[in-house]
Design an enzyme around this catalytic site. Sequence first.
Site, PDB file in Angstrom:
ATOM      1  N   GLU A   1       0.896  -1.174   0.000  1.00 42.51           N
ATOM      2  CA  GLU A   1       0.000   0.000   0.000  1.00 42.51           C
ATOM      3  C   GLU A   1       0.918   1.203   0.000  1.00 42.51           C
ATOM      4  O   GLU A   1       1.735   1.372   0.900  1.00 42.51           O
ATOM      5  CB  GLU A   1      -0.916  -0.029   1.223  1.00 42.51           C
ATOM      6  CG  GLU A   1      -2.077   0.947   1.129  1.00 42.51           C
ATOM      7  CD  GLU A   1      -1.807   2.249   1.854  1.00 42.51           C
ATOM      8  OE1 GLU A   1      -1.596   3.272   1.163  1.00 42.51           O
ATOM      9  OE2 GLU A   1      -1.788   2.242   3.085  1.00 42.51           O
TER      10      GLU A   1
ATOM     11  N   CYS B   1      -2.064   8.525   4.010  1.00 41.68           N
ATOM     12  CA  CYS B   1      -2.018   8.241   2.576  1.00 41.68           C
ATOM     13  C   CYS B   1      -3.368   8.512   1.926  1.00 41.68           C
ATOM     14  O   CYS B   1      -3.460   8.667   0.710  1.00 41.68           O
ATOM     15  CB  CYS B   1      -1.567   6.806   2.326  1.00 41.68           C
ATOM     16  SG  CYS B   1      -2.367   5.594   3.379  1.00 41.68           S
TER      17      CYS B   1
END
Length: 542
Positions: free
Chosen positions: A294, A328
């Site tokens: 990720e 993020c």
Amino acid sequence: MPKGVYQIPFPVNEPVFDYAPGSPERAKLESAFNTLYTQDPIDVPMYIGSDEVRTNNKIDLTPPFDHGKVVGRGNYGDASHVNAAIDAALDARSEWASLSWEHRASIFLKAADLIAGPYRYEMNAATMVAQSKNAFQSEIDAVCELIDFLRFNAYFMEEIYQNQPISSPGIWNRMEYRPLEGFVFCITPFNFTAIAANLPASAAMMGNVCVWKPADTQIYSANLIMKIFKEAGLPDGVINMVTVDGPVAGDVVFKHPDFSGLHFTGSTAVFKALWKEIGTNIDLYKTYPRIVGETGGKDFIVAHKSANAKEVATAISRGAFEFQGQKCSAASRAYIPNNIWDEVKEQVVADVNSFKVGPPQDFKNFVNAVIDKRSFDKITGYIDFIKTQEDAEIIAGGNYDGSKGYFIEPTVVVTTNPKFRTMCEEIFGPVITIYVYDAEDFDSILTLVDETSEYALTGAIFSKDRYAIAKAAKALENAAGNFYINDKPTGAVVGQQPFGGARGSGTNDKAGSYLNLLRWVSPRTIKETLVPPTDYRYPFLG
């Protein structure tokens, strides 16, 4: 082997404490913070097998909001420690992989209860100190999300094991979900304590053994994670925590024949480099490694002309600036139609100007310090660049001060150029750039949003028009792995919104769901014929 069909307690998301003034939990958290912040610096070892390993190479652990204060010292290792961690993991593998699954589940369920109970305030305080999170951001991360990962993953593990093939008459078919043959290397970021714990824990829960390299700026709270796992009964060698330079670790791990998987959260550039290195060394490995990552995001908010301006403004203020934009999933670009822009602008500017910025021990501070000098210099470099450009204007914030802590004012930028640098590049800080578009150009804006960024992590559409929502959902189906309708693009909850994106944002293996756990098993199909044939002749031969 199990001697019963066991059921994991049905998981429920951990309730979030709000730490309101006068509440008992607020007093307990303040006390825990003060204890950690004023005590003598702790010594954070590496955890390799049964040993707590210390070296002569110490690194100071300093709070981002007071970088002159040392709260701990980490022990920095070298290649020999990485090799030792791999050896310890492989030594533990056979017994751990053979352990009946309910015992593995029990360890991590106990860890969840330890965090929910006796360690709740210490875990929160450690994250506040180490990563400069305010009380609420720490609560939803280091406590609630981590607890949810552990409890829901145990439940998902049971679901996976229950997924069995059908059998024909005279045949019994079974599916065995084996751990990977080797060790898993876990690289975790500073920004979420829950992610730091979950990456090794999710692989270990499925019977794997791990070498874990946390970010240097997170090892203060990582130390507490290891202590809790140990107290919960995690056997030595199952998760080995090493604090070493990334390239040093990679040079050992990615050349080891027993490397079987990478569980990564971090930058896109680093992930691509690691993937290339794994590919270069593919002939060395006993098995094809699993690669799960990720990575970055350039997350968006798109408002339709029918959107409620106050809702859009609140989504910008929260989505862009909670935890200093160091998520993020943080909103870092927004597209606002000109018919509601004036109202959105007025509230966003008022919101940002009302934010209090300072250290997390003052619970009135909404915004705290960014993680370290490197991050501070990168973000302020963007702000300085913006100030020199004619096609962009800072309408709120734009100041910074790194003298005591790495403090940057939440900064709102408006640009006339939809491909302006800060509309395209990931900043990972408290900066959002807004492009104001003609309210009748919604269709072209959707195309622009889809094509502007290499990333595809999170995004949001605000509208009261269901046709517009449906159009956006279709046009942006590949632009965000987590798509939000009339909500900010942050705050995914385990079990509710499994998290992950594609394109430059990662492999989209959805942390917080069974999908991620499936990456850490290698299924074996077993067919048992109950009464085997004794003649090779088939009926058609008659």
